[in-house]
Design an enzyme around this catalytic site. Structure first.
Site: not given
Length: 600
Positions: A408-409
């Site tokens: 998610e980053g």
């Protein structure tokens, strides 16, 4: 609606606006329905997942798929899906709760569940046309079909919008032909449907597509990736070779793919934090049990101060993480309810609700994933040599936890995003940072008060300290903006230092507010250990903030200005009554060892 009567703080406003304890949501506020849901999910995991923990380390992808189908039969894959598409249509807090308790036993199931219910299903639920929702969402909500999300490419990781996958319109205008390579695709081995991002012609932004998995339509899969952890999570490359996709399967509008991807990641970030919570609880419980059973020098090692330190810090991080995650979840839920009350559709309300708290989502993603990693690491240490053995649950827990700092980053991206988004909000007038930052600057020039406040009430000094720590952030970030202006984003190490200050403020405040609320309604004596955890976390946070702030101050100032800021930092991080960290840790550790589990 009762939820809307409270004083709702907008995303990022926690930094400049005092939040009242009665306005935060805590796990102690779960409704009876939510408690029943929690117990049913925990029972499902204890029955279907935990006993097979060893099997998950043997790359048993079929086992993961089988358990996902069982979760679908119980309705657990459709918690967040509206009822009209065969979901349960639960509120945001309940979706967090299910994600939390289904994810703790193994990272393999946590990944499969998160990839399917989050980035595999939500883009259609939130951005799909009515026809697309009716066609695909019921199958995904019930587990008849499984979804996967194809964004990352060999040359496009953190820079998601730089993907090379192409979508070319056919001459008859009825299909797009998608060609390209996607990698690290969770659930790829058993997915029936892919959310695929591709570029049409030379568009600035990518476009989203709903693509059914059909090997005869130019779709091939790479071999299962050999990974450090999450061994039974299917992770493969997906290759598209002129895959025909009907034009009506474009998701949202042309060029809207980057926006879809970013908003899906906002939801994914807070859900990832939830997915790390029960993992911590289970690791702590296993570590406590072992420490109580392991005898050295005729004494259980749980009685040794060095082990008490570890158990106390592990329990504290889990308690604070849970406090912050559910605080933010309820804020999002209330924002969604407010949007619906204004007449917005479910999808629009949910999108805007989550987007409002994107800063908090990034903060939680970073803080909880790193606490989860540290907890598993200390779990290994408590087990000693046995912790390094694959025969104990610590080794796999440590490996599974590692990916959460990348999902998610990456945490580095999310740190910089949290500060960057806050500054953008300030520039748009959504959060007033300029006024408070100027006030801090004036305060630095003034003469400090030497009055000794009355700290007789619970958390009076701690809440005052939180207020002073917010001034530290405003001082450092304000000076950074003043010096570099729009070029601040190029100074990544400065942003990282500022982000660490921001993260510690939100987490520490969340723990204090939860504990204050519960002490008021249940009595201080019943919250003795929780009070110790809130105080211990803040004590640690002050030390971390001190270090990060010094680094930032040295980078953006010199001479008299630097001396003034360092004097301000000393003033803003000084306790009147320094906490006894050793005593606090002993209080916490003695409680968990007496209960023989994580018990908060």
């Amino acid at each position: 609606m009762e939820t809307l009567k409270k004083d709702v703080t907008r995303g990022g406003q926690f930094l400049v606006k005092e939040t009242r304890a009665e306005d935060v949501f805590t796990p102690e506020d779960f409704t009876e329905e939510q408690k029943m849901m929690l117990e049913s999910v925990r029972e499902f995991v204890d029955r279907e997942v935990w006993p097979h923990k060893e099997q998950f380390e043997k790359k048993d992808y079929a086992l993961t798929e089988e358990i996902m189908r069982k979760a679908g039969e119980l309705g657990l894959l459709g918690i967040a899906v509206p009822e009209e598409y065969d979901g349960l249509g639960m509120d945001f807090v309940t979706t967090m709760l299910v994600c939390d308790y289904i994810s703790g036993a193994t990272g393999s199931l946590a990944t499969a569940f998160g990839a399917h219910t989050g980035i595999g299903t939500m883009p259609i639920t939130l951005y799909g046309s009515e026809e697309q929702k009716k066609k695909y969402v019921p199958k995904l909500a019930t587990g008849e079909w499984f979804g996967a999300y194809c964004l990352t490419e060999p040359g496009a990781g953190s820079d998601a919008n730089s993907g090379k996958t192409k979508a070319v319109l056919t001459e008859d205008g009825k299909h797009y032909l998608i060609s390209g390579q996607k990698m690290w695709i969770s659930n790829a081995g058993f997915a029936n449907l892919f959310i695929v991002f591709a570029r049409i012609e030379d568009d600035k932004n990518i476009t989203g597509f709903i693509v059914e998995n059909d090997p005869e339509n130019g779709i091939t899969l790479g071999d299962e990736e050999k990974k450090l952890g999450i061994h039974s999570s299917s992770t493969r490359q997906v290759f598209f070779n002129e895959t025909k996709v009907p034009v009506e399967n474009m998701l949202s509008e042309r060029g809207n793919g980057f926006k879809i991807a970013m908003n899906a990641l906002n939801v994914g970030r807070i859900k990832l934090a939830a997915a790390c919570l029960d993992a911590q609880r289970r690791v702590i419980t296993e570590a406590v049990k072992y420490a109580n059973e392991r005898i050295q020098f005729k004494t259980p090692i749980a009685q040794f101060g060095a082990i008490k330190l570890k158990l106390a810090e592990m329990a504290t991080s889990a308690y604070i993480d849970e406090s912050a995650a559910y605080r933010a979840a309820k804020d999002i839920e209330d924002r969604i309810a407010a949007r619906k009350a204004e007449g917005k559709s479910h999808s629009e309300a949910e999108l805007k609700g989550v987007e409002e708290y994107a800063i908090e989502c990034s903060i939680l993603k970073v803080a909880v994933s790193e606490d989860c990693q540290n907890t598993t690491d200390e779990g290994i240490q408590i087990f000693g040599g046995m912790g390094f053995s694959a025969d104990t649950p610590m080794e796999s827990a440590w490996r599974d936890a590692r990916i959460s700092r990348i999902y998610e980053g990456t945490n580095e991206i999310n740190r910089m995003l949290s500060v960057g988004m806050l500054i953008k909000k300030a520039m748009k007038g959504h959060v007033d940072l300029l006024g408070p930052a100027m006030a801090v600057k004036d305060e630095l020039m003034g003469i400090p008060s030497f009055d000794t406040p009355d700290y007789s009430e619970l958390f009076t000094e701690e809440k005052e300290m939180i207020g002073k720590l917010k001034k530290v952030f405003l001082m450092v970030a304000g000076a950074g903006v003043q010096k570099y202006g729009p070029q601040l984003e190029e100074h990544q190490q400065l942003l990282l230092a500022a982000a660490d200050i921001l993260i510690e403020i939100y987490m520490a405040e969340s723990g204090i507010l939860r504990t204050e609320k519960n002490a008021k309604r249940f009595g201080e004596e019943s919250q003795k250990e929780q009070i110790a955890m809130a105080k211990l976390y803040l004590y640690n946070a002050v030390e971390k903030i001190n270090t990060s702030a010094k680094e930032g101050i040295a980078a953006i100032s010199e001479g008299d200005e630097q001396r003034m800021m360092l004097m301000g930092l000393k003033r803003f991080t000084k306790y009147t009554n320094l906490p006894n960290a050793i005593e606090l840790r002993n209080i916490i550790a003695e409680k968990v060892t007496a209960e023989n589990k994580y018990c908060f």
